[in-house]
Design a protein around this motif. Structure first.
Motif, short mmCIF file in Angstrom:
data_model
loop_
_atom_site.label_atom_id
_atom_site.label_comp_id
_atom_site.label_asym_id
_atom_site.label_seq_id
_atom_site.Cartn_x
_atom_site.Cartn_y
_atom_site.Cartn_z
N PRO A 115 -10.35 -57.06 5.04
CA PRO A 115 -10.79 -56.33 4.04
C PRO A 115 -12.27 -56.03 3.82
CG PRO A 115 -10.61 -58.52 3.31
CD PRO A 115 -10.06 -58.70 5.04
N VAL A 116 -12.59 -55.08 4.50
CA VAL A 116 -14.18 -55.00 5.13
C VAL A 116 -14.46 -53.53 4.48
CG1 VAL A 116 -14.60 -57.05 6.33
CG2 VAL A 116 -14.18 -54.69 7.34
N ALA A 117 -16.02 -53.55 4.17
CA ALA A 117 -16.55 -52.25 4.29
C ALA A 117 -17.56 -51.97 5.29
CB ALA A 117 -17.50 -51.84 3.19
N VAL A 118 -17.75 -50.88 6.10
CA VAL A 118 -18.63 -50.90 7.26
C VAL A 118 -19.62 -49.85 7.05
CG1 VAL A 118 -18.73 -50.26 9.91
CG2 VAL A 118 -16.74 -51.61 8.89
N ASP A 119 -20.98 -50.32 7.51
CA ASP A 119 -21.98 -49.09 7.15
C ASP A 119 -22.93 -49.17 8.30
OD1 ASP A 119 -23.27 -47.76 4.64
OD2 ASP A 119 -24.67 -48.89 5.86
N ILE A 120 -23.23 -47.71 8.71
CA ILE A 120 -24.28 -47.71 9.73
C ILE A 120 -25.40 -46.82 9.13
CG2 ILE A 120 -24.81 -47.30 12.04
CD1 ILE A 120 -21.98 -47.91 12.82
N ARG A 121 -26.66 -47.12 9.47
CA ARG A 121 -27.83 -46.27 8.87
C ARG A 121 -28.72 -46.31 10.08
NH1 ARG A 121 -28.19 -47.40 2.59
NH2 ARG A 121 -25.90 -48.25 2.37
N ARG A 122 -29.48 -45.11 10.09
CA ARG A 122 -30.73 -44.93 10.92
C ARG A 122 -31.75 -44.40 9.93
NH1 ARG A 122 -30.56 -40.40 15.25
NH2 ARG A 122 -31.14 -39.00 13.39
N GLY A 123 -32.77 -45.25 10.03
CA GLY A 123 -33.52 -45.07 8.85
C GLY A 123 -33.11 -44.94 7.31
N THR A 124 -33.59 -43.99 6.52
CA THR A 124 -32.91 -43.90 5.40
C THR A 124 -31.47 -43.07 5.06
OG1 THR A 124 -34.28 -41.92 4.89
CG2 THR A 124 -35.16 -44.18 4.30
N GLN A 125 -30.97 -42.85 6.28
CA GLN A 125 -29.87 -41.90 6.43
C GLN A 125 -28.54 -42.76 6.81
OE1 GLN A 125 -29.75 -38.68 9.32
NE2 GLN A 125 -27.97 -37.58 8.18
N ALA A 144 -17.32 -46.62 6.02
CA ALA A 144 -15.58 -47.14 5.84
C ALA A 144 -15.48 -47.98 5.22
CB ALA A 144 -15.27 -46.96 7.28
N ALA A 145 -14.55 -48.06 4.07
CA ALA A 145 -14.23 -48.95 3.26
C ALA A 145 -12.78 -49.13 3.39
CB ALA A 145 -14.27 -48.75 1.67
N LEU A 146 -12.20 -50.44 4.02
CA LEU A 146 -10.91 -50.55 4.55
C LEU A 146 -10.04 -51.20 3.29
CD1 LEU A 146 -11.54 -51.68 8.06
CD2 LEU A 146 -11.30 -49.41 7.23
#
Length: 161
Positions: free
Chosen positions: A50-60, A65-67
């Motif tokens: 039950p995780v949320a996944v996040d990838i950022r480059r700089g401020t973007q 994804a929220a599972l």
């Protein structure tokens, strides 16, 4: 290894530092973020995590994804963990373990608000050869060591492809 069979703080810190030296990208763009994010989602989905996944480059934000089973609170934790990586250039878990090994707290040592920063595992720097830290990959929803381990597993798999 500590006497109780658990890894000592020093051994854990050494292992985390080694991961950061080893897990370096040659490049990282939108397509890489999508591929790595999709890999993380596949790993988590196959294990019903039950995780949320996040990838950022700089401020973007390039990927999120929220599972099933994750909540909006996981998104708040992501933001707090990302800030640690952005400020210190190291994984949120490594920063937290270094502080704990010295008996220090982030807010007292660096004057930051704990509501804005979380030195809990799960945020890992996207480091590009010859450039440095350009982004952050984060997982939230599991115990901190497990969040960290899932990110590391995904990056290892991605870099081996």
């Amino acid at each position: 290894m500590a006497e109780n069979g658990r890894m000592s703080d020093d051994d854990l810190i050494t292992r985390l530092e080694e991961q950061e030296r080893r897990l370096v990208f040659t490049r990282f763009d939108h397509a890489d973020a999508w591929h790595l994010g999709s890999l993380l989602v596949d790993l988590a989905t196959s294990r019903d995590l039950p995780v949320a996944v996040d990838i950022r480059r700089g401020t973007q934000q390039l990927f999120h994804a929220a599972l099933p089973g994750s909540t909006a609170d996981n998104d708040h934790w992501i933001v707090r963990k990302v800030r640690v990586v952005e400020r210190f250039g190291a994984s949120s878990f490594l920063v937290g373990r270094r502080l704990a090994a010295k008996g220090e707290a982030l807010d007292a040592k660096y004057g930051v608000d704990p509501a804005d920063f979380a030195t809990h595992g799960g945020a890992f720097p996207v480091r590009v050869e010859g450039v440095g830290v350009i982004g952050v990959v984060t997982v939230s929803g599991l115990p901190q060591a497990d969040d960290h381990a899932l990110v590391v597993e995904a990056i290892e798999t991605y870099l081996e492809e």
